[in-house]
Design an enzyme around this catalytic site. Structure first.
Site, short mmCIF file in Angstrom:
data_model
loop_
_atom_site.label_atom_id
_atom_site.label_comp_id
_atom_site.label_asym_id
_atom_site.label_seq_id
_atom_site.Cartn_x
_atom_site.Cartn_y
_atom_site.Cartn_z
N LYS A 68 0.84 -1.21 0.00
CA LYS A 68 0.00 0.00 0.00
C LYS A 68 0.87 1.26 0.00
CE LYS A 68 -1.71 1.61 4.07
NZ LYS A 68 -1.47 2.99 4.44
N ASN A 69 1.86 1.27 0.89
CA ASN A 69 2.62 2.51 1.05
C ASN A 69 3.65 2.74 -0.05
OD1 ASN A 69 1.08 3.16 3.21
ND2 ASN A 69 2.58 2.56 4.77
N ARG A 76 -4.65 10.68 4.63
CA ARG A 76 -3.58 11.65 4.79
C ARG A 76 -2.53 11.56 3.67
NH1 ARG A 76 0.92 12.47 6.81
NH2 ARG A 76 1.33 14.40 7.95
N CYS A 105 -5.00 12.99 13.34
CA CYS A 105 -5.60 11.69 13.02
C CYS A 105 -5.40 10.81 14.23
CB CYS A 105 -5.00 11.08 11.78
SG CYS A 105 -3.43 10.33 12.08
N ARG A 137 0.66 14.31 13.30
CA ARG A 137 1.05 14.14 11.90
C ARG A 137 1.18 15.45 11.11
NH1 ARG A 137 -1.55 8.76 9.51
NH2 ARG A 137 0.43 8.74 8.43
N PRO A 138 2.15 16.28 11.46
CA PRO A 138 2.36 17.53 10.74
C PRO A 138 2.95 17.29 9.34
CG PRO A 138 4.11 17.21 12.34
CD PRO A 138 3.18 16.04 12.49
N ASP A 159 5.01 19.94 8.11
CA ASP A 159 5.93 21.09 8.03
C ASP A 159 7.18 20.78 7.20
OD1 ASP A 159 6.34 19.33 10.28
OD2 ASP A 159 7.92 20.68 10.97
N LEU A 160 7.67 19.53 7.27
CA LEU A 160 8.91 19.23 6.54
C LEU A 160 8.68 19.15 5.03
CD1 LEU A 160 10.33 16.55 9.01
CD2 LEU A 160 10.80 19.01 8.90
N ASP A 186 4.54 0.41 11.86
CA ASP A 186 3.32 -0.20 11.32
C ASP A 186 3.20 -1.69 11.68
OD1 ASP A 186 2.80 2.27 10.27
OD2 ASP A 186 3.35 1.77 8.21
N ILE A 245 7.89 6.65 16.93
CA ILE A 245 7.49 7.41 15.74
C ILE A 245 6.20 8.20 15.97
CG2 ILE A 245 7.01 7.31 13.24
CD1 ILE A 245 9.78 6.19 13.81
N ARG A 279 -8.57 -0.50 4.41
CA ARG A 279 -7.67 0.52 3.87
C ARG A 279 -6.33 -0.09 3.49
NH1 ARG A 279 -7.38 5.95 7.24
NH2 ARG A 279 -6.06 6.32 5.44
C1 EPZ Z 1 4.33 6.94 6.51
O1 EPZ Z 1 3.57 8.01 7.04
C2 EPZ Z 1 3.38 5.79 6.34
N1 EPZ Z 1 2.34 6.17 5.40
C3 EPZ Z 1 2.80 5.39 7.68
O2 EPZ Z 1 2.01 4.23 7.48
C4 EPZ Z 1 3.93 5.04 8.65
O3 EPZ Z 1 3.42 4.81 9.94
C5 EPZ Z 1 4.95 6.20 8.71
O4 EPZ Z 1 5.39 6.56 7.39
C6 EPZ Z 1 6.18 5.87 9.53
O5 EPZ Z 1 6.83 4.76 9.00
C7 EPZ Z 1 2.59 6.11 4.09
O6 EPZ Z 1 3.66 5.75 3.64
C8 EPZ Z 1 1.46 6.47 3.17
P1 EPZ Z 1 6.41 10.25 8.52
P2 EPZ Z 1 4.15 9.50 7.04
O7 EPZ Z 1 6.32 11.55 7.79
O8 EPZ Z 1 5.03 9.67 5.88
C9 EPZ Z 1 7.08 13.46 12.04
C10 EPZ Z 1 0.14 2.79 7.90
O9 EPZ Z 1 -0.39 2.21 8.87
N2 EPZ Z 1 6.89 14.47 10.96
O10 EPZ Z 1 7.53 9.34 8.20
O11 EPZ Z 1 3.01 10.39 7.22
C11 EPZ Z 1 5.77 12.74 12.34
O12 EPZ Z 1 4.99 13.46 13.26
C12 EPZ Z 1 0.73 4.13 8.08
O13 EPZ Z 1 0.21 2.29 6.75
C13 EPZ Z 1 7.08 15.80 11.24
O14 EPZ Z 1 7.38 16.20 12.37
O15 EPZ Z 1 5.04 9.48 8.34
C14 EPZ Z 1 6.27 11.42 12.87
O16 EPZ Z 1 6.57 11.54 14.22
C15 EPZ Z 1 0.13 5.05 9.00
N3 EPZ Z 1 6.90 16.71 10.22
C16 EPZ Z 1 7.57 11.17 12.09
O17 EPZ Z 1 7.93 12.45 11.56
C17 EPZ Z 1 6.58 16.32 8.96
O18 EPZ Z 1 6.44 17.20 8.09
C18 EPZ Z 1 7.47 10.18 10.94
O19 EPZ Z 1 6.41 10.57 10.08
C19 EPZ Z 1 6.41 14.97 8.69
C20 EPZ Z 1 6.57 14.05 9.71
#
Ligand code: EPZ
Length: 418
Positions: free
Chosen positions: A22-23, A92, A116, A121-122, A124-125, A306, A328, A398
């Protein structure tokens, strides 16, 4: 609303085919926005998140055709550059259209995703990274407006924390930027590498794939390509744990050890045997009880967040205890009260949960709260005494393709009730 009913106690035995990830599928579909040629994606899983992404892309002007092999996406002309709130709110990962839209059209308007279930889940990056590539970003009425009318310019961006979709968004954006981009402390998840390989097949110039520094030499335009989506490592880990928990013996077709480099050694430590065969993984539960093993989630190659809920379900029946630390997401223990209702012994202290193994779980009506929490309840239900009734299974749809069918094929007593 659909529910899943499981009568626990059956040993899982047989073959399970692991679907496309999926991802990986979601960012690959968004990559279709980067070219006016056709992108063929093979092995796309049939999931509601994939359907939501297809719906969003269609609204943007992408012609999406599903076929027996997978999906064909063609974006001759963009008709919109807006990802509206009602779509982003539901999924998202819709934010993945941001980078490709700015790169291709010079502008994008994407609703802020908001909170969520698993955390704040910001994004900002994603935004800071696009600014480093020369985009102008403003926030208005709950929307991100990004513009780069003269096109994006290559630049360096260092992620202060690893972000999977953040890396994917910038990677896609940078393919069409002028000059070189370096993404430092980039996510190394296999889904990021899969996207990079597909982009290179489309004519992008990305190096450092699989490392934490991605270097992208921008090109003027991208071509079409045919790409096979990688196997879902989270589904692999989930079914491996299901087999282990039920005392079973299961062959995971398309399962790969290199996609679960930290999960596999922990499974071995807990007594599970894993054997790699040609294009499959053979999983065998230990003959005695599972051993309690501590675990901490981390970005790849660490243990995937996950799979944290599933690991917790596994550890509920272990001999001894397991300390599980989630690094995470700040709110990813919602399965704990539900597992406790089934007889598990778990106490949460901040970002850690101490699981003390019990002899038996008992079936109960439980509530699914997010995708991975839901599947951890399925795992617990498979081994619990009596019936477990899981509510709100739309979360499962999903991310798990035909979950009841796959488990039933290995002997589980599981059905969807409407
Ligand atoms: C991806 O989400 C996955 N989703 C998530 O899968 C997974 O849990 C996550 O990566 C971590 O492995 C998809 O690939 C579609 P991140 P993502 O940005 O990209 C912080 C599932 O069950 N952060 O890697 O949204 C954030 O708060 C799911 O399939 C910032 O601070 O996650 C978190 O603590 C749900 N600012 C950490 O980074 C940002 O701009 C990792 O988040 C972005 C993230």
């Amino acid at each position: 609303m659909d529910k899943i009913a499981i009568r626990g106690g059956n040993v899982l035995q047989g073959d399970i085919k692991i679907s496309g990830a999926k991802n990986a599928a979601l960012p690959l579909m968004a990559a279709g926005l980067l070219t006016d040629k056709a992108l063929e994606l093979i092995n796309i899983p049939d999931l509601s998140d994939v359907a939501s992404m297809a719906e969003l892309l269609t609204q943007l002007g992408v012609v999406v055709d599903k076929n027996s092999q997978g999906m064909r996406l063609c974006t001759k002309n963009l008709i919109s550059t807006t990802a509206p709130y009602d779509v982003v709110r539901k999924m998202r990962a819709s934010v993945l259209v941001l980078g490709p839209l700015v790169a291709r059209a010079g502008e994008a308007h994407v609703s802020l995703p908001g909170g969520c279930a698993i955390g704040i889940r910001p994004i900002d990056l994603h935004l800071k990274g696009l600014e480093a590539l020369g985009a102008k970003i403003t926030l208005e009425d709950g929307y991100v407006n990004a513009s780069a009318p003269q096109g994006l310019k290559g630049g360096d961006f260092t992620f202060p924390v690893v972000s999977v979709t953040g890396t994917e968004n910038l990677l896609m954006a940078a393919t069409l930027a002028q000059g070189e981009t370096r993404l430092i402390n980039a996510a190394r998840e296999p889904e990021v590498a899969d996207l990079a390989h597909c982009l290179n097949a489309m004519g992008a110039k990305i190096s450092g794939i699989g490392t934490d520094t991605l270097i992208i030499e921008g090109v003027k335009s991208l071509e079409g390509a045919t790409h096979q989506v990688i196997a879902d490592r989270i589904e692999t880990g989930t079914y491996a744990m299901a087999a282990a928990l039920t005392g079973g013996h299961v062959r995971l077709l398309h399962g790969r050890l290199d996609l679960i480099p930290t999960v596999a050694p922990l499974l071995l430590q807990s007594g599970v045997s894993l054997e790699e065969e040609e294009n499959a993984l053979l999983i065998k539960a230990p003959s005695n009880r599972l051993q309690g093993v501590d675990m901490m989630t981390e970005p790849f190659p660490g243990f995937a967040t996950d799979l944290q809920a599933q690991w917790m379900a596994l550890m509920t029946l272990s001999d001894g205890a397991s300390m599980i630390t989630e690094t995470i997401w700040e709110n990813r223990f919602m399965h704990v009260p539900e597992l406790c209702r089934m007889g598990a012994n778990i106490t949460v202290h901040g970002s850690s949960a101490l699981v003390r193994g019990v002899k038996q779980l008992k079936g109960a009506p439980v509530m699914a709260t997010d995708l991975r929490a839901s599947v951890s309840l399925v795992l617990a239900g498979l081994v619990a005494e009596g019936e477990t009734l899981i509510n709100r299974v739309y979360h499962l749809d999903r991310g798990y393709e035909r979950v009841e069918e796959k488990l039933r094929g290995c002997g589980a007593d599981i059905e969807r009730v409407r």
